[in-house]
Design an enzyme around this catalytic site. Structure first.
Site, short mmCIF file in Angstrom:
data_model
loop_
_atom_site.label_atom_id
_atom_site.label_comp_id
_atom_site.label_asym_id
_atom_site.label_seq_id
_atom_site.Cartn_x
_atom_site.Cartn_y
_atom_site.Cartn_z
N ASP A 1 -2.99 -3.29 5.69
CA ASP A 1 -2.00 -2.21 5.78
C ASP A 1 -0.56 -2.71 5.77
O ASP A 1 0.37 -1.90 5.73
CB ASP A 1 -2.21 -1.40 7.08
CG ASP A 1 -3.37 -0.42 6.96
OD1 ASP A 1 -3.74 -0.07 5.82
OD2 ASP A 1 -3.88 -0.01 8.01
N LYS B 1 2.02 5.03 10.02
CA LYS B 1 1.58 5.68 8.76
C LYS B 1 0.41 6.58 9.07
O LYS B 1 -0.30 6.41 10.07
CB LYS B 1 1.18 4.64 7.71
CG LYS B 1 0.01 3.70 8.07
CD LYS B 1 -1.37 4.23 7.78
CE LYS B 1 -2.46 3.20 8.14
NZ LYS B 1 -3.81 3.77 8.29
#
Ligand code: C5P
Length: 318
Positions: free
Chosen positions: A138, A14
């Site tokens: 995350d 990401k």
């Protein structure tokens, strides 16, 4: 016939298209406003499940990462399913570590998505999200993919529509930044700008479908102060025409987005022409939309799933 079921999945990285840190909270974490986006750079996880009386979790990875999060993810997934057996995993890392790319988190989320499918169990998205949040801030995002707003610790997620097709360059400067240390360095500075200002400017940014020049990452100031080379990388990307060029997470990777593939090629050439930089590596990336993220998963697990539902549902449920 062996009762072992196997899959090979891609765990993508990401980037943070925007990241504002508001204040330290009573629980020690920091209150965030961020935009997360999956990208094409990926690790490969091979995972096999064999039912048995005892649970044994084995991981082969070339880098022998201590206390690898995938092992914890597998244990937590087995507990959540109430299943027992042998889990064998092999991890091929391509996502640089300590770079703000969420590689370890994505690997862990990949285990949470794949293992119930192989074991023939149903685990609700709600339960998966809870376990994911316990593994790391995350991890829950990788249960969603595409583009999303993250608030709170970063685990409260709201999907955003995918932006226009964009490609980019990602530079991993070979600097390992500890997330906890970056927060510690940033924390004393958080009083200088009012949280309200940050919320308004972040909000106006999320309303914009393109990633505008207003994009910001609050960690840049403290991380660039410590590693001057990173500011130079950002400058080179801006000079090559990237809009924006921004550090991701708490660093150290820096990405630049471009409108066309030609611009990316030019930028790669410019970066290459600026001379050798030790262990610095540059990757071509594309943004991975939510439909594409899900397709990748459905394809990887196709012999084990039923339908195209999210999260992937096992066809082995009895
Ligand atoms: O949740 P995760 O294990 O990824 O967090 C690593 C460290 O980063 C935490 O121990 C904490 O110090 C810091 N952190 C924070 N605020 C957040 C996320 C992480 O202070 N929202």
């Amino acid at each position: 016939m062996s009762a072992t079921r196997r899959a090979r999945v891609r765990a993508v990285a990401k980037i943070n298209l925007d990241l504002r840190v508001l204040a330290r909270r009573p629980d020690g974490y920091h209150e965030l406003r961020t935009i997360l986006q999956t990208i094409s750079l990926a690790d490969t996880l091979e995972i096999a499940f064999t039912p048995g009386r005892k649970t044994i979790i084995a991981l082969e990875d070339e880098l022998t990462i201590p206390d690898n999060l995938v092992v914890r993810a597998a244990r937590r997934a087995m507990e959540a399913m109430g299943a027992a057996g042998r889990v064998e995993m092999r991890l091929t890392k391509r996502i640089p570590m300590g770079a703000g790319l969420g590689g370890g988190s994505s690997d862990a989320a990949a285990v949470l998505l794949a293992l119930p499918v192989l074991a023939g169990r149903i685990v609700s998205l709600r339960k998966l999200s809870e376990v994911a949040g316990e593994l790391g801030s995350d991890v829950p995002f990788f249960l969603l993919g595409g583009r999303a707003v993250g608030i709170g610790r970063g685990t409260e997620l709201f999907p955003l529509p995918d932006g226009p097709r964009a490609r980019g360059v990602l530079v991993a400067p070979g600097v390992h930044v500890s997330t906890a240390e970056a927060y510690r360095a940033l924390s004393p500075r958080l009083t200088t700008e009012s949280p309200q200002n940050k919320i308004f400017s972040f909000q106006s940014h999320t309303w914009d479908r393109s990633v505008g020049e207003a994009a910001a990452n609050d960690f840049e100031a403290v991380v660039f102060a410590r590693h001057r080379r990173l500011a130079a990388v950002k400058k080179r990307l801006l000079r090559a025409g990237a809009r924006p060029a921004l550090m991701t997470g708490s660093g150290s990777a820096i990405f630049g987005l471009f409108g066309t593939g030609d611009e990316v090629s030019q930028a790669m050439e410019l970066l290459g022409a600026s001379g050798p930089h030790g262990e610095e590596a540059a990757f071509r990336i594309s943004l991975v939309s939510r439909p594409r993220y899900r397709s990748l998963w459905w394809r990887a697990l196709q012999e084990h799933i039923t339908g195209r539902v999210w999260p992937p549902q096992s066809r082995h449920v009895r």
